[in-house]
Every structure is written in C-alpha cells, then in structure tokens.
Motif scaffolding. Structure first.
Motif, PDB file in Angstrom:
ATOM      1  N   CYS A  30       0.859  -1.145   0.098  1.00 58.26           N
ATOM      2  CA  CYS A  30      -0.057  -0.227  -0.166  1.00 58.26           C
ATOM      3  C   CYS A  30       0.785   1.247  -0.258  1.00 58.26           C
ATOM      4  CB  CYS A  30      -0.988  -0.223   1.114  1.00 58.26           C
ATOM      5  SG  CYS A  30      -1.993  -1.216   1.371  1.00 58.26           S
ATOM      6  N   TYR A 151       4.592  -2.514   7.372  1.00 59.07           N
ATOM      7  CA  TYR A 151       2.808  -3.342   7.489  1.00 59.07           C
ATOM      8  C   TYR A 151       2.592  -2.983   8.805  1.00 59.07           C
ATOM      9  CZ  TYR A 151      -0.400  -6.986   6.848  1.00 59.07           C
ATOM     10  OH  TYR A 151      -1.037  -7.806   6.553  1.00 59.07           O
ATOM     11  N   LEU A 153      -0.767  -3.144  12.270  1.00 60.02           N
ATOM     12  CA  LEU A 153      -1.747  -2.817  12.292  1.00 60.02           C
ATOM     13  C   LEU A 153      -2.412  -1.586  12.892  1.00 60.02           C
ATOM     14  CD1 LEU A 153      -1.746  -6.679  12.930  1.00 60.02           C
ATOM     15  CD2 LEU A 153      -2.012  -6.051  10.872  1.00 60.02           C
ATOM     16  N   SER A 154      -3.252  -1.921  12.776  1.00 60.14           N
ATOM     17  CA  SER A 154      -3.925  -0.564  12.979  1.00 60.14           C
ATOM     18  C   SER A 154      -5.518  -1.033  13.136  1.00 60.14           C
ATOM     19  CB  SER A 154      -3.632   0.829  12.890  1.00 60.14           C
ATOM     20  OG  SER A 154      -3.979   1.539  12.158  1.00 60.14           O
ATOM     21  N   HIS A 156      -7.282   1.700  12.477  1.00 63.30           N
ATOM     22  CA  HIS A 156      -7.656   2.505  10.919  1.00 63.30           C
ATOM     23  C   HIS A 156      -7.732   0.956   9.858  1.00 63.30           C
ATOM     24  CE1 HIS A 156      -5.751   6.079  12.137  1.00 63.30           C
ATOM     25  NE2 HIS A 156      -5.525   5.862  13.032  1.00 63.30           N
ATOM     26  N   GLU A 157      -7.403   0.729   9.937  1.00 60.39           N
ATOM     27  CA  GLU A 157      -7.807  -0.955   9.241  1.00 60.39           C
ATOM     28  C   GLU A 157      -8.174  -2.195   9.982  1.00 60.39           C
ATOM     29  OE1 GLU A 157      -6.203  -0.901   5.746  1.00 60.39           O
ATOM     30  OE2 GLU A 157      -6.275   0.710   6.039  1.00 60.39           O
ATOM     31  N   TYR A 158      -8.324  -2.431  11.098  1.00 61.97           N
ATOM     32  CA  TYR A 158      -8.533  -3.667  11.790  1.00 61.97           C
ATOM     33  C   TYR A 158      -9.435  -3.303  13.278  1.00 61.97           C
ATOM     34  CZ  TYR A 158      -5.564  -6.148   8.601  1.00 61.97           C
ATOM     35  OH  TYR A 158      -4.724  -5.967   7.648  1.00 61.97           O
ATOM     36  N   PRO A 161      -6.641  -4.741  16.487  1.00 65.83           N
ATOM     37  CA  PRO A 161      -5.578  -5.148  15.203  1.00 65.83           C
ATOM     38  C   PRO A 161      -4.465  -6.063  16.649  1.00 65.83           C
ATOM     39  CG  PRO A 161      -5.747  -2.727  15.984  1.00 65.83           C
ATOM     40  CD  PRO A 161      -6.743  -2.792  16.385  1.00 65.83           C
ATOM     41  N   ARG A 215       1.148   7.421   7.340  1.00 63.17           N
ATOM     42  CA  ARG A 215       0.313   6.408   6.144  1.00 63.17           C
ATOM     43  C   ARG A 215      -0.407   6.256   5.434  1.00 63.17           C
ATOM     44  NH1 ARG A 215      -2.358   3.071   9.518  1.00 63.17           N
ATOM     45  NH2 ARG A 215      -1.791   3.988  11.621  1.00 63.17           N
ATOM     46  N   LYS A 217      -2.997   3.636   4.151  1.00 58.86           N
ATOM     47  CA  LYS A 217      -3.614   2.164   4.877  1.00 58.86           C
ATOM     48  C   LYS A 217      -2.565   1.610   5.998  1.00 58.86           C
ATOM     49  CE  LYS A 217      -6.808   1.557   0.886  1.00 58.86           C
ATOM     50  NZ  LYS A 217      -6.634   0.410  -0.742  1.00 58.86           N
ATOM     51  N   ASN A 218      -2.413   0.119   5.734  1.00 56.42           N
ATOM     52  CA  ASN A 218      -1.872  -0.505   6.614  1.00 56.42           C
ATOM     53  C   ASN A 218       0.171  -0.256   5.950  1.00 56.42           C
ATOM     54  OD1 ASN A 218      -1.066  -2.470   4.109  1.00 56.42           O
ATOM     55  ND2 ASN A 218      -2.014  -3.690   5.016  1.00 56.42           N
TER      56      ASN A 218
END
Length: 226
Positions: A30, A151, A153-154, A156-158, A161, A215, A217-218
């Motif tokens: 991304c 890459y 995890l936060s 914002h995506e999950y 996370p 940032r 996305k991931n």
C-alpha cells in the motif's frame, strides 16, 4: 485440494525473486513508490551517515541521494542477488554492503545519523525486534533518528489489531510445526505488529519519542528520536 504454502528460508526467498522484486513489491504494498520516495523528507538536515537494514535493491535510495548526494550508507541484507543489483545501480555512491542477516550484524556504537528499515521487520516477533532495536539505538548518534516504514496493524484497518497480530504469530507457529521446522533459521512469513506495540518496543530500548509521520492504509512510517 488446496496447495500447502511451504515456508521458505529468508535468503532463498529473496534470492529467487531478486530480478522481479521491484515490480512485484511495488504492486503489492500500500502506498507504492510514494512510500519509498517520502522517506528522505524525514531525514535530519545534518545527515551524513545511515545504516539501512534489509536494503535489498535499494528502492528508497533514489530520493535519499537526491537530498544527500554524499551520504555514506551501510546496507545489510541477507540476499546476495539483491545486493548485486543494488551495486550495479549505484556504482559511484558511498555504499558499504554486508551480505548477512541484520539480526547477527554488529552495528557498533554511535556511528549513524539515521537508522532505516523499509518493509522488512514484519517477519519477526517482539523479542527479536526488541533486541534489534536495542542494537540500533546504540548505533545511532545523539540527535539521530531511527525510521521504520513497514506493514503495521492499527484500528484504521482492523477492528481488533491486537487479535490480528496474535493470530499471525499463531499461524506461523502452526505452519512451522506442520512442516517439521524446528531450527532457528529465518523464514519468510508476514507477522506484522500493531502500531501500539511498535511504539512500546522502541521506547523500551531508550528512544525518547516515537511519532507516526505517514500512513497509507497498512503501510506506516514511524520516527524514533534518540
């Protein structure tokens, strides 16, 4: 029947894909090349020396050299084939390349203005990362920085996370057990950590502050200050 995904030892994985890596990597991550080009803008203006972990083919170097044409770079990577491609691209630059795992490399003390890792540390657990960050901290000069683009995890995506991180490590262990892997070699499998855990690990080893500066996305860029 679904084909079993076989884990590949890290150097084998990247050596076998060196010639197609740039194209496939940029397609996959991304943020694409923007995530590479923007990194140089976060370097301190006084930067003269840098260590680049997992430097590979050096996709981030073009923008760095545009801003710091005389920068001295130490690049550490486990893939001999990728380092050969990098050397061919920048034969006239001040780059010292080390073909070995950066987990084993002796970084020295107070040598670099910038420590950098780009899309490489999402293969390791907390213990391994923390040990690496401690070595990095020691190798960076006073008023230097460590920059990590990876890459992560936060929320914002999950939705959760931390649960996503935990499941990644459990799946990796399941695959190793299923495939009879019991050695301590490095294997290519993505186990990204949460941004929160990244911050905690970096602060734990001594960095005075950690900021998220970019940032998409991931794909996340963090700067840790010494």
């Amino acid at each position: 029947m679904n084909e079993i995904e076989l884990l590949e030892e890290m150097s084998v994985f990247f050596n076998n894909r060196a010639l197609i890596y740039n194209e496939k990597h940029i397609e996959h991550i991304c943020g694409g090349m923007e995530s590479k080009h923007i990194i140089a803008s976060f370097f301190p203006s006084h930067t003269q020396t840098m260590i680049d972990l997992g430097i590979g083919t050096g996709l981030e170097l073009e923008a760095i050299f545009k801003r710091f044409s005389q920068i001295e770079i130490t690049g550490v990577d486990i893939s001999e084939n990728m380092l050969k491609l990098l050397q061919e691209k920048y034969p006239d630059k001040k780059i010292k390349l080390k073909c070995e795992s950066y987990l084993d490399y002796d970084f020295g003390n107070c040598l670099y203005d910038v420590g950098l890792s780009v899309m490489t540390l999402h293969h390791y657990n907390h213990k391994t990362k923390t040990e690496l960050y401690r070595k990095l901290y020691n190798s960076i000069k006073h008023n230097g920085v460590y920059i990590e683009c990876d890459y992560m995890l936060s929320e914002h995506e999950y939705e959760n996370p931390q649960e996503k991180e935990d499941l990644g490590f459990l799946e990796f262990e399941r695959m190793k057990k299923e495939q009879g892997i019991s050695d301590n070699k490095e294997y290519h499998y993505d186990t990204p950590c949460t941004v929160s855990n990244q911050n905690k690990m970096l602060l734990e080893v001594g960095f005075t502050s950690v900021k998220e500066v970019w940032r998409y996305k991931n794909t996340v860029i963090l700067i840790a200050e010494k």
